[in-house]
Design a protein around this motif. Structure first.
Motif, short mmCIF file in Angstrom:
data_model
loop_
_atom_site.label_atom_id
_atom_site.label_comp_id
_atom_site.label_asym_id
_atom_site.label_seq_id
_atom_site.Cartn_x
_atom_site.Cartn_y
_atom_site.Cartn_z
N VAL A 99 0.42 -1.39 -0.12
CA VAL A 99 -0.31 0.37 -0.37
C VAL A 99 0.76 1.51 0.34
O VAL A 99 0.70 2.54 0.79
N HIS A 100 1.65 1.51 -1.37
CA HIS A 100 2.55 2.66 -1.27
C HIS A 100 2.50 2.87 -2.53
O HIS A 100 2.80 1.24 -3.25
N GLU A 157 16.40 2.03 -1.56
CA GLU A 157 16.58 1.03 -0.50
C GLU A 157 15.09 0.93 -0.14
O GLU A 157 14.56 2.51 0.31
N LEU A 158 14.72 0.25 0.33
CA LEU A 158 13.24 0.16 1.11
C LEU A 158 13.55 0.18 2.59
O LEU A 158 13.69 -0.29 3.08
N GLY A 159 11.88 1.04 2.68
CA GLY A 159 11.25 1.65 3.64
C GLY A 159 12.13 3.24 3.83
O GLY A 159 11.76 3.47 5.01
N ARG A 160 12.79 3.56 3.64
CA ARG A 160 13.30 5.22 3.23
C ARG A 160 13.10 6.20 2.52
O ARG A 160 12.97 7.12 2.90
N ALA A 161 12.04 5.65 2.24
CA ALA A 161 11.38 7.01 0.72
C ALA A 161 10.52 7.59 1.09
O ALA A 161 10.10 7.68 2.76
N PRO A 162 10.81 8.73 1.31
CA PRO A 162 9.81 10.23 1.70
C PRO A 162 8.47 9.54 0.93
O PRO A 162 7.92 9.24 0.13
N TRP A 163 7.40 9.38 2.36
CA TRP A 163 6.31 9.30 1.65
C TRP A 163 5.24 10.68 1.66
O TRP A 163 5.66 11.14 1.83
N ILE A 164 4.29 10.08 1.17
CA ILE A 164 2.73 10.91 0.85
C ILE A 164 1.54 10.42 0.84
O ILE A 164 1.78 9.19 1.80
N GLU A 165 1.12 11.15 0.87
CA GLU A 165 -0.16 11.32 1.23
C GLU A 165 -1.24 8.97 0.45
O GLU A 165 -0.54 9.25 -0.31
N GLY A 166 -1.72 8.78 1.64
CA GLY A 166 -2.13 8.01 1.45
C GLY A 166 -1.68 6.44 1.30
O GLY A 166 -2.24 5.67 0.99
N GLU A 167 -0.48 6.51 1.65
CA GLU A 167 0.46 5.11 2.21
C GLU A 167 0.50 5.47 2.91
O GLU A 167 0.84 5.76 4.18
N THR A 168 1.10 4.47 3.30
CA THR A 168 1.22 2.85 4.17
C THR A 168 2.33 2.76 4.68
O THR A 168 2.94 1.82 3.66
N ALA A 204 13.20 5.43 -4.02
CA ALA A 204 14.92 6.48 -3.79
C ALA A 204 14.46 7.68 -2.66
O ALA A 204 13.94 7.76 -2.17
N TYR A 205 15.52 7.22 -1.96
CA TYR A 205 15.68 7.97 -0.62
C TYR A 205 16.43 8.67 -0.92
O TYR A 205 16.64 9.87 0.30
N ALA A 206 17.67 8.95 -1.52
CA ALA A 206 18.86 10.32 -1.36
C ALA A 206 19.56 9.93 -3.27
O ALA A 206 19.05 9.61 -3.94
N ILE A 207 19.98 11.29 -3.12
CA ILE A 207 20.55 11.58 -4.71
C ILE A 207 21.49 11.85 -4.04
O ILE A 207 22.62 13.37 -3.92
N HIS A 208 22.68 11.66 -5.69
CA HIS A 208 23.89 11.46 -5.42
C HIS A 208 24.37 13.17 -5.71
O HIS A 208 23.41 13.89 -6.21
N GLY A 209 24.88 13.52 -4.56
CA GLY A 209 25.83 14.69 -4.66
C GLY A 209 24.73 16.08 -4.68
O GLY A 209 24.96 18.15 -4.37
N THR A 216 15.01 15.05 0.22
CA THR A 216 14.50 14.29 -0.18
C THR A 216 12.66 14.96 -0.40
O THR A 216 12.10 14.78 -0.73
N ALA A 217 13.11 16.32 -0.36
CA ALA A 217 11.82 17.41 -0.74
C ALA A 217 11.91 17.04 -2.65
O ALA A 217 10.86 16.99 -2.60
N LEU A 218 12.80 17.17 -2.49
CA LEU A 218 12.83 16.40 -4.37
C LEU A 218 12.92 15.25 -4.49
O LEU A 218 10.96 14.94 -5.77
N ILE A 219 12.59 14.54 -4.14
CA ILE A 219 11.57 13.31 -4.70
C ILE A 219 10.43 12.76 -3.99
O ILE A 219 9.43 12.68 -4.28
#
Ligand SMILES: [Fe+2]
Length: 285
Positions: A99-100, A157-168, A204-209, A216-219
């Motif tokens: 549910v994400h 990596e699984l479980g580290r992405a910034p979450w958005i509305e509606g996700e569990t 996706a949880y981080a971006i090189h450079g 986090t905000a961009l993702i």
């Protein structure tokens, strides 16, 4: 025979009518289906009656069928087929794990190519899956944003992405395959069609450079853009449906389902995931 397909929305999804795979898995038909899948991101093939062996053979046209890593969920005779059900015996840590918004196996160095579900039993209510086109989402980005993110490389990596509305958020105790947090281009050029798509998946949880707060905000911003209504459809897999999606051109999100073994409430899906290239690859190049 040219296949007959009806679009589910302008951006994503087609339903194929009048095709009986038990009678026709000819090269011509399969070539048309593969082409349609990668053009539309999601295809639904209703009213199919295939044996397990023929379903695995069908899946082989869409890449290399994988054998799943949790043995208890596998079909005894065909380890490529994973049984997904809403049996009340399912441990809490495994429930609603999808549910994400994500594409499959994006936390591995080689992401999933195509995933398919064969509906065996569907509940009377609930059980929809949402899909969104990551290529339509790329196309609708402002040019300034396209220039900003072109060439960036994300870490997954699984479980580290910034979450958005509606996700569990997945249960931290959920059994997952450990990975080494692979890099993937943030803008993925599709391996079959060459179209560009936003590849954040749900991992996706981080971006090189880029510093962590900005990344986090961009993702999060890109993930919210992908799931805008004009890029999306929802579909409930019915008994007899085979539903396929392209993990390079789409993301999907399950909806929470009631866990029950009562008539009218059970769900059983046979899932197969592939990696690698489809048969006849190069045809769309
Ligand atoms: Fe998934």
């Amino acid at each position: 025979m040219a296949i007959q397909a009806v679009a589910m929305s302008p951006a994503i999804g087609s339903i194929v009518h009048g095709l009986d795979l038990s009678k026709d898995m000819s090269d011509g038909t399969m070539r048309d289906l593969i082409e349609l899948l990668f053009e539309r991101g999601v295809i639904v093939l209703p009213r199919q009656m295939l044996s397990d062996a023929d379903y695995v053979r069908f899946a082989g046209f869409f890449g290399r069928p994988l054998e799943f890593f949790i043995p208890e969920h596998r079909n005894a005779d065909h380890p490529e087929i994973i049984h997904i059900n809403n049996d009340p015996a399912t441990p809490l840590s495994v429930r609603d794990g999808a549910v994400h918004w994500h594409s499959d196996s994006s936390y591995e160095a080689e992401p999933g190519a195509v995933t398919m579900l064969f509906g065996k039993e569907a509940p009377d209510a609930g059980g929809e899956t949402h899909f969104a086109s990551t290529t339509a989402a790329y196309d609708s980005l402002p040019e300034e944003m396209k220039r900003r993110i072109d060439g960036l490389v994300a870490i997954h990596e699984l479980g580290r992405a910034p979450w958005i509305e509606g996700e569990t958020q997945p249960d931290p105790n959920r059994p997952v395959r450990k990975t080494d947090a692979p890099d993937h281009p943030l803008i993925m050029t599709h391996p079959v069609t060459g179209r560009k798509g936003i590849f954040t998946s749900g991992t996706a949880y981080a971006i090189h450079g880029m510093d962590d707060a900005e990344a986090t905000a961009l993702i999060r911003q890109l993930r919210e853009h992908i799931v805008r209504p004009e890029h999306r459809i929802s579909y409930k897999v019915q008994a007899g449906d085979i539903v396929l999606w392209d993990n390079f051109g789409t993301v999907h999100c399950a909806t929470p389902i009631e866990y029950s073994d009562e008539d009218g409430k059970r769900r059983l899906l046979h899932r197969i995931s592939t990696k690698g290239m489809p048969a006849f690859s190069g045809m769309a190049a």
